[in-house]
Design a protein around this motif. Structure first.
Motif, mmCIF file in Angstrom:
data_model
loop_
_atom_site.group_PDB
_atom_site.id
_atom_site.type_symbol
_atom_site.label_atom_id
_atom_site.label_comp_id
_atom_site.label_asym_id
_atom_site.label_seq_id
_atom_site.Cartn_x
_atom_site.Cartn_y
_atom_site.Cartn_z
ATOM 1 N N TYR A 166 0.459 -1.103 -0.002
ATOM 2 C CA TYR A 166 -0.030 -0.143 -0.125
ATOM 3 C C TYR A 166 0.704 1.564 0.318
ATOM 4 N N GLU A 167 0.688 2.423 -0.287
ATOM 5 C CA GLU A 167 0.778 3.529 0.045
ATOM 6 C C GLU A 167 0.628 4.325 1.242
ATOM 7 N N TRP A 168 1.209 4.315 2.186
ATOM 8 C CA TRP A 168 0.904 5.184 3.485
ATOM 9 C C TRP A 168 -0.242 5.485 3.466
ATOM 10 N N THR A 169 -0.046 6.805 2.640
ATOM 11 C CA THR A 169 -0.968 7.614 3.364
ATOM 12 C C THR A 169 -2.719 7.355 2.923
ATOM 13 N N ASN A 170 -2.579 6.657 2.304
ATOM 14 C CA ASN A 170 -3.774 5.642 1.519
ATOM 15 C C ASN A 170 -4.611 5.105 2.382
ATOM 16 N N ALA A 171 -3.402 3.812 3.394
ATOM 17 C CA ALA A 171 -3.811 3.058 4.178
ATOM 18 C C ALA A 171 -3.535 3.564 5.842
ATOM 19 N N ASP A 172 -3.027 4.911 6.353
ATOM 20 C CA ASP A 172 -2.804 4.749 8.205
ATOM 21 C C ASP A 172 -3.632 6.090 8.604
ATOM 22 N N ARG A 173 -2.735 5.614 9.622
ATOM 23 C CA ARG A 173 -3.949 6.239 10.393
ATOM 24 C C ARG A 173 -3.107 8.307 10.681
ATOM 25 N N LEU A 174 -2.882 8.439 10.361
ATOM 26 C CA LEU A 174 -2.615 9.620 9.797
ATOM 27 C C LEU A 174 -2.604 11.519 10.769
ATOM 28 N N PRO A 175 -0.950 11.529 10.884
ATOM 29 C CA PRO A 175 -1.175 12.572 11.634
ATOM 30 C C PRO A 175 -1.833 14.376 11.054
ATOM 31 N N PRO A 176 -2.565 14.870 11.693
ATOM 32 C CA PRO A 176 -3.478 16.289 11.581
ATOM 33 C C PRO A 176 -3.145 16.671 9.514
ATOM 34 N N GLU A 177 -1.462 17.015 9.583
ATOM 35 C CA GLU A 177 -0.771 17.351 8.557
ATOM 36 C C GLU A 177 -0.909 16.647 7.337
ATOM 37 N N PHE A 178 -1.249 15.408 7.441
ATOM 38 C CA PHE A 178 -1.366 14.371 6.094
ATOM 39 C C PHE A 178 -2.684 14.556 6.050
ATOM 40 N N SER A 179 -3.217 14.005 4.455
ATOM 41 C CA SER A 179 -4.255 13.343 4.342
ATOM 42 C C SER A 179 -2.853 12.218 3.578
ATOM 43 N N PRO A 180 -4.477 11.374 2.407
ATOM 44 C CA PRO A 180 -4.614 10.384 1.197
ATOM 45 C C PRO A 180 -3.521 11.121 0.237
ATOM 46 N N ILE A 181 -2.742 10.957 -0.506
ATOM 47 C CA ILE A 181 -2.264 11.649 -2.056
ATOM 48 C C ILE A 181 -2.758 11.148 -2.897
ATOM 49 N N GLY A 182 -3.725 10.131 -2.782
ATOM 50 C CA GLY A 182 -4.382 9.196 -3.972
ATOM 51 C C GLY A 182 -3.524 8.501 -4.859
ATOM 52 N N ARG A 183 -4.492 7.929 -5.498
ATOM 53 C CA ARG A 183 -3.799 6.670 -7.324
ATOM 54 C C ARG A 183 -2.313 7.135 -7.063
ATOM 55 N N THR A 184 -1.516 6.107 -6.156
ATOM 56 C CA THR A 184 0.086 5.459 -6.137
ATOM 57 C C THR A 184 0.103 4.571 -6.464
ATOM 58 N N CYS A 185 1.313 3.975 -7.989
ATOM 59 C CA CYS A 185 0.964 2.816 -8.949
ATOM 60 C C CYS A 185 2.586 2.043 -8.115
ATOM 61 N N PHE A 186 2.748 0.542 -8.005
ATOM 62 C CA PHE A 186 4.153 0.300 -7.656
ATOM 63 C C PHE A 186 4.155 -1.368 -8.624
ATOM 64 N N ASP A 187 5.787 -1.085 -9.111
ATOM 65 C CA ASP A 187 6.080 -2.190 -9.927
ATOM 66 C C ASP A 187 6.631 -3.477 -8.225
ATOM 67 N N ILE A 188 6.507 -4.344 -7.954
ATOM 68 C CA ILE A 188 6.589 -5.258 -6.759
ATOM 69 C C ILE A 188 6.802 -6.553 -7.437
ATOM 70 N N THR A 189 8.200 -7.297 -6.072
ATOM 71 C CA THR A 189 8.702 -7.922 -6.887
ATOM 72 C C THR A 189 9.359 -8.698 -5.785
ATOM 73 N N VAL A 190 9.466 -10.134 -5.725
ATOM 74 C CA VAL A 190 10.043 -11.014 -4.611
ATOM 75 C C VAL A 190 10.799 -11.561 -5.282
ATOM 76 N N THR A 191 12.269 -12.115 -4.775
ATOM 77 C CA THR A 191 12.791 -12.411 -4.918
ATOM 78 C C THR A 191 13.932 -13.503 -3.792
ATOM 79 N N GLN A 192 14.414 -14.510 -4.528
ATOM 80 C CA GLN A 192 14.973 -15.048 -2.968
ATOM 81 C C GLN A 192 16.568 -16.058 -3.720
ATOM 82 N N PRO A 193 17.582 -16.107 -2.896
ATOM 83 C CA PRO A 193 18.703 -16.200 -3.752
ATOM 84 C C PRO A 193 18.688 -17.887 -3.812
#
Length: 332
Positions: free
Chosen positions: A305-332
């Motif tokens: 998740y994007e932190w501002t979209n999904a966490d308990r925010l202090p007053p100075e923050f607000s959700p930033i909206g749609r944010t996309c990510f490339d995600i990988t899982v790697t193992q030796p």
């Protein structure tokens, strides 16, 4: 809390909270809490847990009219019908859909597609058995899947009840057949498979279902779920790299990893401030979250998740909206 909300006249509320205790102690609750209200489109864990607790209260009292007194001299009340009523957003993400389904499974009233009546023990055995041990996160999907298996002769009727709540036919704990996307391109699939040492998967965290009253912390679409199975025990490295950030905003990609409901790893720290992709001075390496976690050779759930979209925010923050990510899982 005199003249506010003492709960002294609220057996439904007290039993709702006791239902949470029973769920946590004897079943399993992946619910991480946060404010919620009827009509909210919720994280699937929150929707299921809150719906279960409300259904339990109505069934324990034998009274579907849920009352929560409050105000001066506790003279006002918030009231709704656990068994039915208008639902502005039915679906697998609705606590109201969940509590209506579970209540209908047990109550003896026959209405609409509700022609079944099971003993409470039928619900409890699923809660304390397969829901507790599911490899998925706790939600309406493992509950309905296992309830249908335990009552195979009634599967068609159970599907009709689910359909009346805009929930598709559930045949696995992971809701692969679900088509209700609540009007968002960033909700389905419920779980996205990701291959260890495979290609990146691109997913987006949104604030589309933020409530003006209850905020964004536990709402649908703010967190995205992936499934992966390491080929061997050891460590795995999770990496999230931003590919799209709202103009002028700073992102903070985060994640948790679960196995059988237990947290096996948590988010790392971003390497630097993560600014609007394409902004002057922006570099891809400045928007990466990565951490190595212990894993075993069985299925894990990645909650990204994007932190501002999904966490308990202090007053100075607000959700930033749609944010996309490339995600990988790697193992030796």
């Amino acid at each position: 809390a005199e003249d506010t909300d003492t709960e002294e006249y609220d057996p439904h509320v007290i039993l709702h909270e006791f239902g949470h205790y029973l769920e946590f102690r004897f079943s399993r609750s992946d619910n991480f809490g946060g404010p919620h209200a009827l009509g909210d489109l919720l994280d699937l864990r929150v929707a299921f847990s809150e719906g279960w607790a409300t259904a339990f209260a109505g069934l324990a009292l034998g009274d579907p009219v849920y009352r929560d007194a409050g105000g001066p001299q506790q003279g006002g009340a918030f009231v709704f019908d656990v068994e039915g009523g208008a639902n502005s957003a039915p679906g697998w993400f609705s606590e109201q859909s969940v509590h209506e389904l579970i209540y209908d499974f047990v109550d003896t009233a026959i209405d609409g597609n509700d022609i079944l009546s099971y003993p409470f023990s039928a619900v409890w055995s699923v809660m304390t058995g397969p829901v507790r041990t599911t490899r998925a996160l706790t939600s309406i999907f493992p509950f309905m899947n296992r309830f249908k298996r335990a009552n195979a002769s009634d599967q068609a009727t159970l599907d009709l009840l689910a359909s009346s709540q805009s929930i598709g036919s559930i045949t696995t704990d992971f809701g692969e057949n679900e088509t209700n996307d609540a009007g968002s391109a960033d909700v389905l699939p419920v779980y996205t498979p990701i291959t260890v040492n495979g290609a990146p998967v691109n997913l987006c965290s949104t604030d589309d279902f933020t409530s003006d009253v209850t905020g964004s912390v536990n709402k649908l679409g703010s967190r995205r779920f992936l499934r992966f199975t390491p080929p061997s025990a050891g460590t795995a490295t999770i990496t999230m790299t931003a590919t799209s950030i709202p103009a002028g905003e700073y992102a903070d990609p985060d994640f948790w990893v679960y196995r059988l409901g237990l947290i096996t790893g948590s988010e790392g720290q971003p390497s630097a401030a993560c600014e609007d992709v394409g902004a002057v001075g922006w570099e891809p390496g400045n928007c990466v979250e990565t951490a190595s976690i212990p894993v075993v050779a069985s299925e894990h759930i990645l909650d990204a998740y994007e932190w501002t979209n999904a966490d308990r925010l202090p007053p100075e923050f607000s959700p930033i909206g749609r944010t996309c990510f490339d995600i990988t899982v790697t193992q030796p």
